[in-house]
Design a protein around this motif. Structure first.
Motif, PDB file in Angstrom:
ATOM      1  N   THR A   1      34.751  81.905  23.297  1.00 46.48           N
ATOM      2  CA  THR A   1      35.684  80.845  23.697  1.00 46.48           C
ATOM      3  C   THR A   1      36.798  81.402  24.568  1.00 46.48           C
ATOM      4  O   THR A   1      37.158  80.820  25.601  1.00 46.48           O
ATOM      5  CB  THR A   1      36.289  80.174  22.456  1.00 46.48           C
TER       6      THR A   1
ATOM      7  N   LYS B   1      35.430  72.534  22.666  1.00 51.40           N
ATOM      8  CA  LYS B   1      36.710  73.078  22.228  1.00 51.40           C
ATOM      9  C   LYS B   1      37.696  73.214  23.387  1.00 51.40           C
ATOM     10  O   LYS B   1      38.906  73.060  23.214  1.00 51.40           O
ATOM     11  CB  LYS B   1      36.481  74.436  21.559  1.00 51.40           C
TER      12      LYS B   1
ATOM     13  N   THR C   1      29.720  74.048  21.471  1.00 50.86           N
ATOM     14  CA  THR C   1      30.993  74.053  20.754  1.00 50.86           C
ATOM     15  C   THR C   1      32.117  74.608  21.626  1.00 50.86           C
ATOM     16  O   THR C   1      33.231  74.077  21.636  1.00 50.86           O
ATOM     17  CB  THR C   1      30.873  74.878  19.464  1.00 50.86           C
TER      18      THR C   1
END
Length: 216
Positions: A125, A161, A157
């Motif tokens: 991320t 996010k 994801t």
């Protein structure tokens, strides 16, 4: 100096724990050896081209050659920056950002991989967030797009996010079979609203003309 001709070699993107940049020769070799250790579980294929299933020595060589190929083909109307991700000075993966006709479209797309032993720590991320900072704050992008297989929830994801909105479905191929894909789109406004990772940039200005990103 080489950097005078290939200014992206001086590009740096930093967060509190990561640095994204082009590697030295020895660092590229270390990265290639990391890839040979594995970048995903055997029962999951995140790539349309299953290059990650090559046997160890061939996989390492492919990582090196692909890096050189991408670097050699950079031009203002078509480029891909294979930025290596470093943690405490060690290469842990690759965060790529690429664009075609960026001067007109102001859109980037991205691909990435992370060594298995570095997964599950939020690095995936953070390195995508760092890439987005480069794209929007550094190069003046107006949107970023991404695509992930439905069987790769980790990638989906990360996109959600970071504020990407779902933007339709598609059909891709994984290991010779049809695989459904989720398309995503992130506007500049959505990026600004969802920013949670602080990043700094170095060496961007000399790269703008080289990447077709000169400010109007």
């Amino acid at each position: 100096m080489l950097i005078d001709h290939i200014p992206v070699l001086g590009l740096r993107v930093r967060t509190s724990r990561l640095e994204l940049r082009f590697p030295s020769g020895d660092e590229l070799a270390t990265l290639a050896e990391l890839a040979a250790e594995g970048i995903h579980e055997p029962d999951m294929m995140p790539f349309g081209n299953p290059w990650s299933e090559l046997p160890g020595p061939k996989l390492s060589r492919r990582v090196i050659q692909q890096h050189w190929k991408r670097q050699s083909e950079i031009k203002p109307d078509s480029w891909a920056l294979n930025l290596v991700v470093f943690v405490d000075g060690d290469p842990v993966g690759v965060q790529e950002v690429e664009a075609d006709d960026f001067a007109i479209q102001r859109q980037v797309t991205s691909e990435s991989w992370l060594g298995l032993r570095y997964q599950g720590r939020g690095i995936g991320t953070e390195m995508r967030a760092a890439m987005l900072h480069l794209a929007f704050a550094g190069l003046g992008a107006e949107e970023a797009v991404s695509t992930g297989y439905l069987h790769n929830p980790a990638s989906l994801t990360v996109s959600r996010k970071l504020g990407y909105a779902e933007n339709g479905m598609g059909r891709g191929i994984s290991r010779g079979k049809v695989a459904l894909e989720q398309h995503f789109r992130l506007t500049r406004e959505a990026w600004e609203q969802h920013r949670t990772v602080d990043a700094t940039l170095e060496g961007v200005e000399p790269c703008l003309a080289f990447l077709g990103a000169e400010k109007e």
